[in-house]
Scaffold this motif. Structure first.
Motif, PDB file in Angstrom:
ATOM      1  N   MET A 191     137.189  38.379  47.062  1.00 16.88           N
ATOM      2  CA  MET A 191     136.247  37.274  47.326  1.00 16.88           C
ATOM      3  C   MET A 191     135.093  37.335  46.332  1.00 16.88           C
ATOM      4  N   ALA A 192     134.764  36.204  45.704  1.00 13.79           N
ATOM      5  CA  ALA A 192     133.698  36.162  44.712  1.00 13.79           C
ATOM      6  C   ALA A 192     132.341  36.347  45.388  1.00 13.79           C
ATOM      7  N   LEU A 193     131.457  37.048  44.678  1.00 15.55           N
ATOM      8  CA  LEU A 193     130.115  37.256  45.193  1.00 15.55           C
ATOM      9  C   LEU A 193     129.326  35.950  45.141  1.00 15.55           C
ATOM     10  N   VAL A 194     128.503  35.729  46.150  1.00 11.54           N
ATOM     11  CA  VAL A 194     127.668  34.534  46.218  1.00 11.54           C
ATOM     12  C   VAL A 194     126.219  34.956  46.045  1.00 11.54           C
ATOM     13  N   SER A 195     125.507  34.296  45.156  1.00 11.39           N
ATOM     14  CA  SER A 195     124.103  34.630  44.951  1.00 11.39           C
ATOM     15  C   SER A 195     123.314  34.331  46.218  1.00 11.39           C
ATOM     16  N   PRO A 196     122.237  35.073  46.455  1.00  9.92           N
ATOM     17  CA  PRO A 196     121.456  34.872  47.684  1.00  9.92           C
ATOM     18  C   PRO A 196     120.919  33.449  47.809  1.00  9.92           C
ATOM     19  N   GLY A 197     120.970  32.923  49.012  1.00 10.87           N
ATOM     20  CA  GLY A 197     120.362  31.629  49.295  1.00 10.87           C
ATOM     21  C   GLY A 197     118.977  31.854  49.874  1.00 10.87           C
ATOM     22  N   ILE A 198     117.955  31.598  49.103  1.00 10.90           N
ATOM     23  CA  ILE A 198     116.578  31.923  49.478  1.00 10.90           C
ATOM     24  C   ILE A 198     115.763  30.640  49.604  1.00 10.90           C
ATOM     25  N   THR A 199     114.946  30.573  50.640  1.00 13.55           N
ATOM     26  CA  THR A 199     114.099  29.402  50.857  1.00 13.55           C
ATOM     27  C   THR A 199     112.975  29.383  49.828  1.00 13.55           C
ATOM     28  N   ARG A 200     112.913  28.302  49.068  1.00  7.80           N
ATOM     29  CA  ARG A 200     111.911  28.190  48.008  1.00  7.80           C
ATOM     30  C   ARG A 200     111.390  26.752  47.918  1.00  7.80           C
ATOM     31  N   VAL A 201     110.235  26.610  47.293  1.00  5.47           N
ATOM     32  CA  VAL A 201     109.682  25.291  46.971  1.00  5.47           C
ATOM     33  C   VAL A 201     110.226  24.871  45.612  1.00  5.47           C
ATOM     34  N   VAL A 202     110.677  23.618  45.524  1.00  8.82           N
ATOM     35  CA  VAL A 202     111.205  23.056  44.284  1.00  8.82           C
ATOM     36  C   VAL A 202     110.232  21.975  43.808  1.00  8.82           C
ATOM     37  N   PHE A 203     109.873  22.042  42.537  1.00 13.00           N
ATOM     38  CA  PHE A 203     108.847  21.167  41.971  1.00 13.00           C
ATOM     39  C   PHE A 203     109.368  20.593  40.657  1.00 13.00           C
ATOM     40  N   ALA A 204     109.319  19.285  40.509  1.00 10.42           N
ATOM     41  CA  ALA A 204     109.815  18.639  39.294  1.00 10.42           C
ATOM     42  C   ALA A 204     108.801  17.620  38.790  1.00 10.42           C
ATOM     43  N   VAL A 205     108.706  17.513  37.461  1.00 10.23           N
ATOM     44  CA  VAL A 205     107.764  16.594  36.820  1.00 10.23           C
ATOM     45  C   VAL A 205     108.483  15.885  35.684  1.00 10.23           C
ATOM     46  N   ASP A 206     108.164  14.596  35.471  1.00 11.64           N
ATOM     47  CA  ASP A 206     108.817  13.805  34.432  1.00 11.64           C
ATOM     48  C   ASP A 206     107.791  12.887  33.769  1.00 11.64           C
ATOM     49  N   ILE A 207     107.942  12.694  32.445  1.00  8.27           N
ATOM     50  CA  ILE A 207     107.043  11.836  31.683  1.00  8.27           C
ATOM     51  C   ILE A 207     107.562  10.403  31.691  1.00  8.27           C
ATOM     52  N   GLU A 208     106.694   9.467  31.999  1.00  5.30           N
ATOM     53  CA  GLU A 208     107.073   8.056  31.986  1.00  5.30           C
ATOM     54  C   GLU A 208     107.240   7.559  30.548  1.00  5.30           C
ATOM     55  N   GLY A 209     108.308   6.798  30.299  1.00  5.34           N
ATOM     56  CA  GLY A 209     108.498   6.152  29.005  1.00  5.34           C
ATOM     57  C   GLY A 209     108.757   7.094  27.852  1.00  5.34           C
ATOM     58  N   TYR A 210     109.264   8.279  28.123  1.00  3.64           N
ATOM     59  CA  TYR A 210     109.453   9.293  27.085  1.00  3.64           C
ATOM     60  C   TYR A 210     110.453   8.839  26.021  1.00  3.64           C
ATOM     61  N   SER A 211     111.519   8.174  26.416  1.00  3.21           N
ATOM     62  CA  SER A 211     112.585   7.823  25.474  1.00  3.21           C
ATOM     63  C   SER A 211     112.139   6.796  24.430  1.00  3.21           C
ATOM     64  N   SER A 212     111.033   6.121  24.676  1.00  2.00           N
ATOM     65  CA  SER A 212     110.541   5.141  23.705  1.00  2.00           C
ATOM     66  C   SER A 212     109.682   5.781  22.618  1.00  2.00           C
ATOM     67  N   ARG A 213     109.402   7.072  22.739  1.00  2.00           N
ATOM     68  CA  ARG A 213     108.556   7.766  21.774  1.00  2.00           C
ATOM     69  C   ARG A 213     109.358   8.162  20.531  1.00  2.00           C
ATOM     70  N   LEU A 214     108.645   8.275  19.405  1.00  2.00           N
ATOM     71  CA  LEU A 214     109.252   8.810  18.193  1.00  2.00           C
ATOM     72  C   LEU A 214     109.424  10.320  18.331  1.00  2.00           C
ATOM     73  N   ASN A 215     110.238  10.905  17.471  1.00  2.00           N
ATOM     74  CA  ASN A 215     110.552  12.328  17.594  1.00  2.00           C
ATOM     75  C   ASN A 215     109.313  13.215  17.594  1.00  2.00           C
ATOM     76  N   LEU A 216     108.396  12.974  16.665  1.00  2.00           N
ATOM     77  CA  LEU A 216     107.193  13.802  16.588  1.00  2.00           C
ATOM     78  C   LEU A 216     106.324  13.612  17.823  1.00  2.00           C
ATOM     79  N   GLU A 217     106.291  12.389  18.330  1.00  2.00           N
ATOM     80  CA  GLU A 217     105.536  12.128  19.559  1.00  2.00           C
ATOM     81  C   GLU A 217     106.167  12.860  20.739  1.00  2.00           C
TER      82      GLU A 217
END
Length: 326
Positions: free
Chosen positions: A1-27
């Motif tokens: 039986m394959a080992l299963v990594s521990p399932g631990i209760t955690r807070v998940v936090f995500a952030v995203d920039i608006e309109g990022y794909s319209s920026r030039l590479n350097l921007e």
């Protein structure tokens, strides 16, 4: 039986920039650096670290340390993100500002081969890229950040009115993505279409310490009279009498007990553990300087201690939902 990594209760936090794909590479490169500084400021303000990090170029997914004091950390994390963004945007003008969407939730997280196996990670990422959250940010012309939280986090943390959290600022929305087979309730801290829901006060704990008192109804009405309580619960009078006798017997026994018996409980006191900082003493926190599509995994109690890299191929809920912003 394959080992299963521990399932631990955690807070998940995500952030995203608006309109990022319209920026030039350097921007885009400059905005990635700015986002990294803002996120680091938020964690410094909250006094904690993240256990794992996965970058996507226009955003970042962070898994917090386990065992944190959410009543302390979460308000300061959101405040730090807002303040860091405000300082970064200062004096940049309308075209130089960056605007952010954020999403937050808590649940069981497994470290997997190419990322994370977790229902809450999916929820947080779906809400981050949802239509209601994007619309709320577009409509909020006077601010540069809007945040969505899962229903669980709203009920257990936001609605409890911990300092720094105002539940009246949140609006409940139903997020549905038919192509993903996803549907879930989220709360957004900005105006969204539809009336604002009423925010109920936290319910009091059931039961009363008063053996013979009237007690208080948990419905917000006036206390019930003794007759009304007896009609609602025929056995209430008998239960009250039994509890009164038990209390009298207990008082009698305590008076007869030897003084040593009454003071023995004072021995062997232990120090109280401060859980605000989580489990960061278990090892190095994840590096925040990975290129897009990689993550750093720190060490944690009961979690893998080996540093691995994770791509974003299997995390489509995080980085494939962001269409070009106008």
């Amino acid at each position: 039986m394959a080992l299963v990594s521990p399932g631990i209760t955690r807070v998940v936090f995500a952030v995203d920039i608006e309109g990022y794909s319209s920026r030039l590479n350097l921007e885009q490169m400059r905005e990635q650096e700015r986002l990294d500084r803002i996120v680091r400021h938020a964690f410094t303000n909250a006094g904690t670290e993240y256990f794992a990090r996965q970058d996507s170029g226009d955003g970042v997914l962070l898994i917090l340390q386990s065992g944190i004091d959410q009543a302390w950390v979460l308000p300061r994390l959101l405040t730090g993100l807002r303040d860091g963004l405000e300082v970064d945007n200062r004096d940049r003008g309308p075209t130089g500002r960056i605007r952010l969407r954020a999403s937050l939730g808590e649940g069981t997280v497994h470290v997997a081969k190419t990322g994370f196996a977790s229902g809450v990670v999916i929820d947080v990422c779906r809400f981050l890229n949802s239509g209601p959250l994007k619309a709320a940010l577009r409509a909020a012309k006077d601010r540069d950040l809007v945040t969505a939280v899962t229903d669980h986090t709203y009920q257990q943390v936001v609605r409890q009115r911990y300092p720094g959290l105002d539940p009246s600022a949140f609006r409940e929305v139903l997020v549905t993505m038919e192509d993903k087979g996803f549907s879930g309730r989220a709360w957004i801290d900005a105006p969204v279409p539809g009336p604002a829901p009423a925010v109920p006060e936290p319910k009091a704990v059931e039961g009363s310490a008063d053996f013979g008192g009237e007690g208080i109804e948990r419905t917000g009405k006036q206390p019930a009279t003794g007759a009304e309580r007896a009609l609602k619960a025929p056995g209430a009078a008998l239960n009250t009498a039994v509890r009164t006798l038990e209390a009298g017997y207990l008082i009698h026994e305590l008076k007869q007990a030897h003084p040593a018996d009454r003071t023995g409980h004072q021995e062997g006191e232990s120090k109280e553990h401060d859980g605000r900082a989580g489990d960061k003493h278990h090892g190095h926190h994840a590096s925040g300087h990975h290129a897009s599509g990689h993550s750093g995994i720190g060490t944690d109690a009961g979690a893998p201690t080996e540093t691995e890299e994770y791509g974003t191929e299997d995390e489509e809920e995080f980085d494939d939902e962001s269409p070009d912003e106008p």
